[in-house]
Design a protein around this motif. Structure first.
Motif, mmCIF file in Angstrom:
data_model
loop_
_atom_site.group_PDB
_atom_site.id
_atom_site.type_symbol
_atom_site.label_atom_id
_atom_site.label_comp_id
_atom_site.label_asym_id
_atom_site.label_seq_id
_atom_site.Cartn_x
_atom_site.Cartn_y
_atom_site.Cartn_z
ATOM 1 N N ASP A 210 0.840 -1.193 0.000
ATOM 2 C CA ASP A 210 0.000 0.000 0.000
ATOM 3 C C ASP A 210 0.878 1.247 0.000
ATOM 4 O O ASP A 210 2.108 1.159 -0.137
ATOM 5 C CB ASP A 210 -0.973 -0.021 1.182
ATOM 6 N N VAL A 216 -0.477 -5.636 1.528
ATOM 7 C CA VAL A 216 -1.936 -5.769 1.551
ATOM 8 C C VAL A 216 -2.402 -7.025 0.825
ATOM 9 O O VAL A 216 -3.551 -7.448 0.977
ATOM 10 C CB VAL A 216 -2.630 -4.539 0.935
ATOM 11 N N THR A 250 0.759 -3.066 -7.298
ATOM 12 C CA THR A 250 1.108 -2.038 -6.318
ATOM 13 C C THR A 250 0.910 -0.650 -6.900
ATOM 14 O O THR A 250 0.333 0.234 -6.259
ATOM 15 C CB THR A 250 2.568 -2.220 -5.849
ATOM 16 N N GLY A 255 0.200 2.200 -4.442
ATOM 17 C CA GLY A 255 1.109 1.768 -3.395
ATOM 18 C C GLY A 255 2.530 2.227 -3.608
ATOM 19 O O GLY A 255 2.871 2.838 -4.625
#
Length: 258
Positions: A210, A216, A250, A255
């Motif tokens: 994240d 995550v 990501t 992220g």
């Protein structure tokens, strides 16, 4: 539409919300000002506006601020839209196309890995146990350890009882063995599983992060592999493809890239 001068204020407000979301509990206005490098007058103005809109809650007795109900409602709406699965599906399909291996998306659910998505070849050699909705002890699949390896040691210790659940005669059977394996996989850059979940199958996995760099989810590729004893292969070429897919997801969720 507001003036363009409203944009910096909006960005500052979002930065305040992100700061509050990253704290374990409410904080003072002075803390917000120091962390974000803002004048106190600006900080109080931002907090007042966010409080009026319901995104921040003011606790007057404690002189602190925390996230409000509107922030919770936004988070709940985000989850209802299944954004992670929607963003991950094309990434998994592309990974499957490049490697020919079954691709998975998994998340941590306590001490277990929960599988959210699976993309597999039209005619797989055999059905693997890691179907959508399946939960496995997180220390066994590569996807679970790809996430565990980025958690604090105290959190990993809290997630696992003294007695580990095993599926085969391979894999970490206690916390010290898991710690050693996580340390080795952090140094290597990806996690590997060789017959820990199902005999005759192996997998490699990489974490999805994240905006704060926290894991995550994880993307893994699973394939047929049989060896008499655990042979120690790391499959770097396949890991490169898997890590690329994890990095892409990501980026898609906003992220922090490794």
């Amino acid at each position: 539409m507001g003036a363009s001068s409203d944009v910096p204020a909006l960005r500052r407000g979002l930065t305040v919300l992100r700061l509050l979301a990253g704290r374990a509990g409410p904080v003072t206005a002075g803390f917000v000002a120091r962390e974000l490098g803002l004048p106190r007058s600006t900080t109080y103005h931002l907090l007042a506006e966010l409080t009026a809109a319901g995104f921040v809650t003011h606790l007057p007795e404690e002189r602190r601020y925390g996230l409000g109900l509107a922030a919770f409602e936004l988070g709940s709406a985000y989850l209802r839209h299944d954004p992670l699965e929607r963003l991950a599906r094309p990434v998994l399909r592309a990974l499957l196309s490049r490697t020919g291996c079954t691709a998975h998306l998994g998340v941590l659910h306590g001490g277990e890995t929960l599988y959210l998505l699976r993309e597999q070849p039209p005619h797989p050699h055999a059905t693997v146990v890691t179907d959508v909705g399946v939960r496995l002890p997180a220390q066994l699949p590569a996807s679970g350890r790809a996430m565990l390896g980025l958690l604090p040691a105290s959190q990993v210790r809290a997630l696992f009882p003294r007695r580990f659940v095993m599926r085969t005669d391979r894999g970490p059977a206690h916390l010290p063995a898991l710690r050693r394996l996580l340390a080795a996989e952090r140094r290597r850059g990806w996690a590997v599983e060789d017959g820990y979940v199902t005999a005759g199958f192996a997998s490699v996995a990489a974490p999805v992060l994240d905006h704060g760099g926290h894991p995550v989810a994880a993307i893994s590729t699973t394939f047929r592999h049989e060896c008499g004893d655990e042979c120690g292969q790391a499959w770097p070429d396949l890991a490169t493809e898997t890590r690329q897919a994890a990095a892409e997801l990501t980026s898609r969720i906003g992220g922090l890239r490794e």
